[in-house]
Scaffold this motif. Structure first.
Motif, short mmCIF file in Angstrom:
data_model
loop_
_atom_site.label_atom_id
_atom_site.label_comp_id
_atom_site.label_asym_id
_atom_site.label_seq_id
_atom_site.Cartn_x
_atom_site.Cartn_y
_atom_site.Cartn_z
N ARG A 204 0.90 -1.91 0.74
CA ARG A 204 0.15 -0.20 -0.39
C ARG A 204 0.55 1.08 -0.47
NH1 ARG A 204 -3.97 -2.57 4.60
NH2 ARG A 204 -6.09 -3.27 3.07
N LYS A 205 1.81 1.43 0.97
CA LYS A 205 2.72 2.56 1.00
C LYS A 205 3.45 2.81 -0.28
CE LYS A 205 3.25 4.62 3.82
NZ LYS A 205 2.90 5.32 4.40
N THR A 206 4.05 1.61 -1.10
CA THR A 206 4.49 1.94 -2.79
C THR A 206 3.58 2.44 -3.40
OG1 THR A 206 6.28 -0.30 -1.68
CG2 THR A 206 6.32 0.46 -3.88
N ALA A 207 2.43 1.97 -3.62
CA ALA A 207 1.69 2.20 -4.69
C ALA A 207 1.44 3.42 -3.91
CB ALA A 207 0.22 1.07 -4.17
N GLU A 208 0.84 3.87 -3.15
CA GLU A 208 0.43 5.66 -2.69
C GLU A 208 1.72 6.39 -3.19
OE1 GLU A 208 -0.09 8.89 1.55
OE2 GLU A 208 0.28 6.08 1.17
N SER A 209 3.37 5.95 -2.96
CA SER A 209 4.07 6.16 -2.81
C SER A 209 4.36 6.30 -4.67
CB SER A 209 5.80 6.48 -2.67
OG SER A 209 5.70 5.12 -3.24
N GLU A 211 1.67 7.06 -6.55
CA GLU A 211 0.78 8.05 -6.75
C GLU A 211 -0.70 6.92 -7.69
OE1 GLU A 211 1.67 11.30 -9.65
OE2 GLU A 211 2.21 12.19 -7.95
N PRO A 213 -3.67 4.22 -7.08
CA PRO A 213 -4.72 3.73 -5.27
C PRO A 213 -4.75 2.59 -5.45
CG PRO A 213 -5.57 3.20 -7.87
CD PRO A 213 -4.18 3.52 -8.68
N PRO A 214 -5.18 2.09 -3.78
CA PRO A 214 -4.88 1.03 -2.99
C PRO A 214 -5.49 -0.01 -3.38
CG PRO A 214 -5.96 2.65 -1.54
CD PRO A 214 -5.65 3.44 -3.53
#
Length: 337
Positions: A204-209, A211, A213-214
């Motif tokens: 999740r943190k990598t996807a957020e970084s 940009e 979606p979860p």
């Protein structure tokens, strides 16, 4: 004349049987140097000790030489997969080279067996997860001060062993191939809940970084058609790439997708974790994350020897390097995004 059935044979029993002094027998059995004992007497003592079934008393030997030469690795109640087995095997080899023996014990939540640190007097205790305050207190009560409570931190902002690199690389690999909507294939095995949550957290943190979606999380366990329902949900949510908790989860997803008439990776790309041997044998072969679990095992041994002897830790760190092994199950996004 032997010891009574069920009674531990002692050096005193050997001495009594031979008509020798306990000191003489003790010197022979303990390998004490500088004593004037004939070879014939030594042979008699060793032969009688073997006949009676004498075994050294671990705690007593430890008191005499100041070290049990035992390292206890306490494992969580996880399935013993290829990755853990490789890690333990390598740690055992590295410790043996230094004159130490590795013993393992698995902690079961409902277990009633006494912990091995109470029975074997290990010199070092390593946890593959955090010890509870009660366990740490119990160890101190047994005189054990060399404890490594958490060689694997999960989940944690810091990751000294590099084990968080795997989920990060899974997401980055799929994103590099053009996938912008991802799924996460989890297992519902309660024994693995903490490890699954750790990998999902990093995902999740990598996807957020990046940009993104979860990820859409679905379980792909043995429940009837669980993986099939997961594949239908992902495709319905425009998911084109799936990060799997491990290679077994990845295999379930690939099998379900192919059986439903979808193409892997054209319709759904999948990447596993751990690079188990069968990942390369599956059809289509499964992309995965290869962790240097042998290196991790050597690092655990180095941690133990550092605690036991003060030996310096290797300069190259944990050695649990992660790398993408790209195979047939991943490819460009069908939308070209």
């Amino acid at each position: 004349m032997g010891a009574k059935a069920g009674k531990r044979v002692t050096a005193a029993d050997v001495a009594r049987s031979l008509g020798l002094s306990r000191a003489t027998v003790g010197f022979v059995l303990n390998g004490t140097t500088g004593q004037r004992i004939s070879e014939a007497t030594r042979d008699r003592v060793l032969a009688e000790a073997a006949r009676l079934g004498y075994r050294p008393h671990t705690a007593a030997q430890t008191l005499r030489r100041g070290s049990s030469k035992l390292v206890l690795l306490v494992l969580p109640d996880w399935p013993v997969e290829f990755s853990i087995g490789k890690c333990v095997e390598e740690a055992s080899h590295a410790l043996e080279e230094a004159g130490y023996s590795l013993i393992t014990q698995t902690r079961h939540p409902a277990g009633t067996a006494r912990p091995l640190w109470e029975l074997l007097d290990p010199e070092v205790v390593i946890g593959f997860g955090p010890f509870t305050p009660e366990e740490l207190t119990a160890m101190r009560g047994c005189g054990i001060t060399k404890v490594i409570p958490r060689p694997v931190k999960s989940p944690s902002p810091s990751d000294p062993l590099g084990l968080h690199d795997g989920p990060r690389l899974q997401v980055e690999h799929l994103r590099t191939l053009g996938h912008t909507r991802l799924g996460f294939a989890a297992t519902a095995d309660p024994r693995l809940a903490g490890l699954v949550e750790s990998r999902l957290h990093v995902c999740r943190k990598t996807a957020e970084s990046l940009e993104l979606p979860p990820p859409v999380v679905r379980s792909v366990d043995d429940a009837p058609d669980a993986a099939g329902w997961a594949v239908r949900d992902w495709l319905g949510a425009n998911v084109t790439g799936v990060v799997a908790y491990n290679d077994e989860s990845a295999a379930r997803v690939v099998r379900a997708a192919v059986r439903a008439g979808h193409e892997v990776p054209a319709d759904l790309a999948v990447i596993g974790h751990d690079d188990n041997p069968y990942a390369a044998l599956f059809v289509p072969s499964i992309s995965s994350i290869r962790i240097d679990y042998a290196g991790l095992g050597r690092h655990l041994a180095a941690l133990a020897l550092h605690e036991a002897t003060g030996r310096s830790l290797p300069a190259d760190g944990a050695g649990a390097a992660a790398a993408v092994v790209a195979r047939e199950s991943t490819g460009s996004s069908p939308t070209g995004q």
